[in-house]
Write an enzyme that holds these catalytic residues in place. Structure first.
Site, PDB file in Angstrom:
ATOM      1  N   LYS A 236       0.821  -1.214   0.000  1.00  0.00           N
ATOM      2  CA  LYS A 236       0.000   0.000   0.000  1.00  0.00           C
ATOM      3  C   LYS A 236       0.853   1.263   0.000  1.00  0.00           C
ATOM      4  O   LYS A 236       2.034   1.243   0.336  1.00  0.00           O
ATOM      5  CB  LYS A 236      -0.992  -0.042   1.165  1.00  0.00           C
ATOM      6  CG  LYS A 236      -2.085  -1.061   0.887  1.00  0.00           C
ATOM      7  CD  LYS A 236      -3.246  -0.985   1.823  1.00  0.00           C
ATOM      8  CE  LYS A 236      -4.296  -2.016   1.369  1.00  0.00           C
ATOM      9  NZ  LYS A 236      -5.356  -2.207   2.333  1.00  0.00           N
ATOM     10  N   ARG A 271      -2.689 -10.355   5.157  1.00  0.00           N
ATOM     11  CA  ARG A 271      -3.113 -10.483   3.743  1.00  0.00           C
ATOM     12  C   ARG A 271      -2.040  -9.889   2.832  1.00  0.00           C
ATOM     13  O   ARG A 271      -1.772  -8.699   2.902  1.00  0.00           O
ATOM     14  CB  ARG A 271      -4.441  -9.741   3.583  1.00  0.00           C
ATOM     15  CG  ARG A 271      -5.017  -9.695   2.177  1.00  0.00           C
ATOM     16  CD  ARG A 271      -6.312  -8.873   2.183  1.00  0.00           C
ATOM     17  NE  ARG A 271      -6.969  -8.835   0.894  1.00  0.00           N
ATOM     18  CZ  ARG A 271      -6.669  -7.977  -0.078  1.00  0.00           C
ATOM     19  NH1 ARG A 271      -5.735  -7.077   0.091  1.00  0.00           N
ATOM     20  NH2 ARG A 271      -7.335  -8.010  -1.222  1.00  0.00           N
TER      21      ARG A 271
HETATM   22  N1  HH2 Z   1      -7.409  -4.008   0.780  1.00  0.00           N
HETATM   23  C1  HH2 Z   1      -7.695  -4.173  -0.520  1.00  0.00           C
HETATM   24  C2  HH2 Z   1      -8.684  -5.080  -0.924  1.00  0.00           C
HETATM   25  N2  HH2 Z   1      -9.342  -5.826  -0.011  1.00  0.00           N
HETATM   26  N3  HH2 Z   1      -9.714  -6.448   2.226  1.00  0.00           N
HETATM   27  C3  HH2 Z   1      -9.443  -6.301   3.528  1.00  0.00           C
HETATM   28  N4  HH2 Z   1     -10.076  -7.046   4.443  1.00  0.00           N
HETATM   29  N5  HH2 Z   1      -8.498  -5.406   3.970  1.00  0.00           N
HETATM   30  C4  HH2 Z   1      -7.809  -4.612   3.111  1.00  0.00           C
HETATM   31  O1  HH2 Z   1      -7.000  -3.772   3.562  1.00  0.00           O
HETATM   32  C5  HH2 Z   1      -8.079  -4.743   1.712  1.00  0.00           C
HETATM   33  C6  HH2 Z   1      -9.054  -5.684   1.294  1.00  0.00           C
HETATM   34  C7  HH2 Z   1      -6.952  -3.383  -1.540  1.00  0.00           C
HETATM   35  O2  HH2 Z   1      -5.820  -4.070  -1.952  1.00  0.00           O
HETATM   36  P1  HH2 Z   1      -5.729  -4.977  -3.268  1.00  0.00           P
HETATM   37  O3  HH2 Z   1      -6.705  -6.093  -3.220  1.00  0.00           O
HETATM   38  O4  HH2 Z   1      -4.326  -5.381  -3.460  1.00  0.00           O
HETATM   39  O5  HH2 Z   1      -6.041  -3.970  -4.445  1.00  0.00           O
HETATM   40  P2  HH2 Z   1      -7.333  -3.618  -5.280  1.00  0.00           P
HETATM   41  O6  HH2 Z   1      -8.430  -3.227  -4.341  1.00  0.00           O
HETATM   42  O7  HH2 Z   1      -6.871  -2.484  -6.166  1.00  0.00           O
HETATM   43  O8  HH2 Z   1      -7.736  -4.840  -6.060  1.00  0.00           O
END
Ligand code: HH2
Length: 293
Positions: A236, A271
C-alpha cells in the site's frame, strides 16, 4: 505467552478445510499468525491488476501459494483502490466464479472479496467459505447472506467509499473510533447470526499516513479482544510514503516489515500479494520467538 502460542478460531455453518465439528458448526483453530494470499482477477488493481485475468495464470499463482503454506486465498473481482470505479455484479461474478469453482478442492480456505451481497451469495454457492467485505457488512443484505449460509465474514473499517475516501479523511481519535466501530459491528453481525468474524482496521481506506501508523502501532489493543484480527497493508501507499517506493510491485520488503510487526502484536492473519514469501518470513520469526511454527 508470546504471539506464536496464541490460539485463534473461526467458526462456519458448513464443513471447510482444516475444520473440526463442534456443537456450533465447524471450527478452524490455529496458533500464531497465518497468511491470506491475494488473488485479484481484475484489470485495474493497484499492484497486480491484469496479472491474473487468465484463468490458468490465476490458478497457477493460487496453487503456488497453497503449496507454500498459505492458509486462505482472497479472491477479488473488483478493485477498491483509491479512485477506483465500481463494476457491476455480472462482471464481478464472471471474474471470481471460475476461480472459486476451480479452487474449491484445494487445502485452503477461500474468501471472496466483495461489497455486493449478490456476488457473495453466488460465490458461497460456488464454494467460497468467507466473505471479505471492505464496507464492514454495511448492507443488511450482506449480513443476511452470511448468516443464512453460515459463512464467516471479515469486517473492515473504511471511512467513505473507495472513489473519494482519500480526499480528506478526518478523525478526532483514529484508534478509538476504528476499534470501537469494529467491536460494535462484530457484536451486531454475530447477534444477527453470522457465525464468526475477522476484524480489520482497513489500512489505507479513508486514512492518512499518520492515521495508518497510529493503527499499526495500536494493533495490540485490537488483538486483545475475542475476535481474530486480519492486517492487510500489502504494497500500500503507506509504504511509499515511509520508504519512497513509488512502484507498488516493489513494496514487498516494506509489506513484510509491517506484517511481521502485526504478527508480533497478535494478528491472527495477514493479507499479502507475496503470500508464499510471507509464510517463510513468519516461520523464521516464529523460530526466533521460540516456536517451531
Ligand atoms: N485491501 C484491498 C482489498 N481488499 N480487504 C481487507 N479485508 N483489507 C484490506 O486492507 C483490503 C481488502 C486493496 O488491496 P488490493 O486487493 O491489493 O487492491 P485492489 O483493491 O486495487 O484490487
Amino acid at each position: 505467552m508470546n504471539w506464536t502460542q496464541r490460539s485463534h478460531a473461526l467458526t462456519f455453518g458448513f464443513p471447510v478445510p482444516h475444520a473440526e465439528k463442534v456443537p456450533e458448526g465447524y471450527r478452524v483453530t490455529w496458533t500464531g499468525c497465518r497468511v491470506m494470499g491475494i488473488l485479484n482477477a481484475t484489470p485495474d488493481s493497484f499492484s497486480d491488476g491484469g496479472r491474473h485475468l487468465g484463468l490458468d495464470a490465476a490458478l497457477a499463482t493460487a496453487r503456488q501459494m497453497v503449496a507454500a503454506g498459505v492458509f486462505m486465498l482472497d479472491i477479488g473481482g473488483e478493485s477498491t483502490r483509491p479512485g477506483s470505479e465500481p463494476v457491476d455484479a455480472a462482471t464481478e461474478l464472471d471474474r471470481v466464479l471460475p476461480l472459486i469453482r476451480a479452487l474449491k478442492g484445494e487445502n485452503a480456505l477461500l474468501s471472496v472479496d466483495t461489497m455486493k451481497p449478490e456476488v457473495a451469495a453466488e460465490a458461497l454457492k460456488a464454494g467460497a467459505h468467507l466473505v471479505n467485505d471492505v464496507t464492514g457488512l454495511r448492507d443488511p443484505e450482506m449480513v443476511r447472506v452470511c448468516a443464512e449460509s453460515g459463512a464467516a465474514a471479515c469486517i473492515m473499517h473504511m471511512q467513505g467509499e473507495p472513489r473519494t475516501m482519500q480526499q480528506q479523511p478526518t478523525y478526532s481519535d483514529v484508534v478509538g473510533e476504528v476499534h470501537s466501530f469494529l467491536r460494535g459491528r462484530a457484536a451486531e453481525v454475530k447477534a444477527a447470526g453470522v457465525p464468526s468474524v475477522l476484524l480489520d482496521p482497513g489500512i489505507g481506506f479513508g486514512k492518512t499516513l499518520e492515521h495508518n501508523l497510529a493503527l499499526l502501532r495500536a494493533v495490540g489493543d485490537l488483538t486483545c479482544g475475542p475476535d481474530p484480527v486480519l492486517m492487510a497493508a500489502s504494497r500500500k501507499k503507506t509504504i511509499d510514503l515511509i520508504a519512497d517506493v513509488p512502484k507498488a510491485a516493489d513494496r514487498d520488503p516494506g509489506s513484510f516489515a509491517l506484517h511481521l510487526h502485526s504478527a508480533r502484536q497478535g494478528a491472527a492473519l495477514v493479507r499479502l500479494h507475496a503470500a508464499g514469501e510471507m509464510v517463510q518470513a513468519l516461520k523464521v520469526e516464529a523460530a526466533l520467538a521460540g516456536s517451531s511454527r
